[in-house]
Design an enzyme around this catalytic site. Structure first.
Site, short mmCIF file in Angstrom:
data_model
loop_
_atom_site.label_atom_id
_atom_site.label_comp_id
_atom_site.label_asym_id
_atom_site.label_seq_id
_atom_site.Cartn_x
_atom_site.Cartn_y
_atom_site.Cartn_z
N LYS A 13 -5.73 -31.09 69.16
CA LYS A 13 -4.70 -31.93 69.80
C LYS A 13 -3.71 -32.46 68.78
O LYS A 13 -2.51 -32.48 69.03
CB LYS A 13 -5.34 -33.13 70.51
CG LYS A 13 -6.32 -32.78 71.60
CD LYS A 13 -6.84 -34.05 72.29
CE LYS A 13 -7.57 -35.02 71.40
NZ LYS A 13 -8.85 -34.54 70.83
N ARG A 88 -8.29 -41.84 76.69
CA ARG A 88 -9.67 -41.45 76.43
C ARG A 88 -10.68 -42.03 77.39
O ARG A 88 -11.86 -41.69 77.31
CB ARG A 88 -10.04 -41.89 75.02
CG ARG A 88 -9.95 -40.76 73.99
CD ARG A 88 -10.27 -41.38 72.67
NE ARG A 88 -10.83 -40.51 71.72
CZ ARG A 88 -10.18 -40.08 70.62
NH1 ARG A 88 -8.93 -40.38 70.43
NH2 ARG A 88 -10.81 -39.34 69.74
N ARG A 127 -13.85 -29.70 58.05
CA ARG A 127 -12.50 -30.27 58.01
C ARG A 127 -12.37 -31.33 56.91
O ARG A 127 -13.23 -32.17 56.75
CB ARG A 127 -12.19 -30.91 59.36
CG ARG A 127 -10.90 -31.68 59.41
CD ARG A 127 -10.47 -31.95 60.83
NE ARG A 127 -11.07 -33.16 61.39
CZ ARG A 127 -10.70 -33.69 62.55
NH1 ARG A 127 -9.77 -33.12 63.29
NH2 ARG A 127 -11.29 -34.78 62.99
N ARG A 158 -13.29 -37.27 56.64
CA ARG A 158 -13.33 -38.44 57.51
C ARG A 158 -14.78 -38.83 57.75
O ARG A 158 -15.61 -37.96 58.01
CB ARG A 158 -12.65 -38.13 58.85
CG ARG A 158 -11.16 -38.24 58.81
CD ARG A 158 -10.49 -37.73 60.08
NE ARG A 158 -11.05 -38.22 61.34
CZ ARG A 158 -10.45 -38.02 62.53
NH1 ARG A 158 -9.30 -37.38 62.60
NH2 ARG A 158 -11.01 -38.46 63.63
N ARG A 169 -19.40 -38.38 68.76
CA ARG A 169 -18.06 -38.24 69.36
C ARG A 169 -18.06 -37.24 70.51
O ARG A 169 -17.36 -37.42 71.50
CB ARG A 169 -17.04 -37.82 68.29
CG ARG A 169 -16.69 -38.97 67.35
CD ARG A 169 -16.14 -38.45 66.05
NE ARG A 169 -14.79 -37.97 66.17
CZ ARG A 169 -14.26 -37.07 65.33
NH1 ARG A 169 -14.98 -36.54 64.35
NH2 ARG A 169 -13.02 -36.69 65.48
#
Ligand code: AMP
Length: 213
Positions: A13, A88, A127, A158, A169
């Site tokens: 996204k 969300r 990532r 992160r 998540r």
């Protein structure tokens, strides 16, 4: 045009939102970016949000609505905006709809980035993210530098890309965010699914196509 990007963490996204924003010449409003900058700067907003973010939980709807109120009223969003990572929860869907209605506007399109969960886990665990411009990188290591965007940043992992937080998540997405798809099916506009597997260019072309470009 106000465009909502829906989809699980790691679906692309943010990256596609950036490309669409540049292409349509409207700002991207990414609540995750706003919150990470607040955490980095140690502001009251950042202090309030940090623990939930690190765990992979959502921050409270009221906090998000505060960010959105300011962002949507900003003159830069007068032409439209790409909403990345917000909406969300269904209360956020209600809240954004009410804010837009007060401004005489509405959500014009909802794109759902569709992707299998095992691919998400693979993507997120590989990532790294630039601590300055927030761009994601795959296959590059923490500590390397990023010169994109004219600012020199350092690639970091992160906290919420650690395996436990990723699992959390994904569960939060299933429990709290996926009902937003039905919310838009009920209230409009129609939710358009986009296959999120493919090159950046392919996925962007699919998104532009459904938006009529
Ligand atoms: P993101 O960069 O969109 O993956 O967001 C990173 C984290 O910020 C999320 O896991 C949440 O903790 C928080 N966050 C960002 N946007 C929202 C939102 N709309 N509602 C609640 N929490 C959010």
């Amino acid at each position: 045009m106000i465009i909502v990007l829906l989809g699980p963490p790691g679906a692309g996204k943010g990256t596609q939102g950036e490309r669409l924003a540049a292409r349509l010449d409207v700002p991207k409003i990414a609540t995750g970016d706003v919150l990470r900058a607040a955490v980095r700067d140690g502001t009251p907003l950042g202090l309030e949000a940090k623990a939930a973010m690190d765990r992979g939980d959502l921050v409270p709807d009221e906090v998000i609505m505060g960010i959105m109120k300011e962002a949507l009223a900003s003159p830069t969003a007068a032409k439209g905006a790409i909403l990345d990572g917000v909406v969300r929860t269904t209360p956020q869907a209600d809240g954004v709809a009410a804010m837009l209605s007060d401004l005489g506007r509405q959500v014009d399109a909802v794109l759902l980035f569709d992707i299998a969960e095992d691919e998400l886990v693979r993507r997120l665990s590989g990532r790294t993210t630039c601590d300055a411009c927030q761009r994601p990188f795959f296959g590059r290591q923490p500590g390397e530098s990023c010169e994109a965007d004219g600012k020199v940043g350092t690639l970091v992992r992160r906290k919420d890309d650690e395996p436990d937080a990723v699992r959390k998540r994904l569960q939060v997405y299933r429990d709290q965010t996926s009902p937003v798809i039905n919310w838009y099916e009920d209230h409009g506009p129609r939710v358009v699914r986009i296959d999120a597997i493919g090159s950046l260019e392919e996925v962007e072309a699919r998104a532009l196509h459904v938006l009529g470009y």
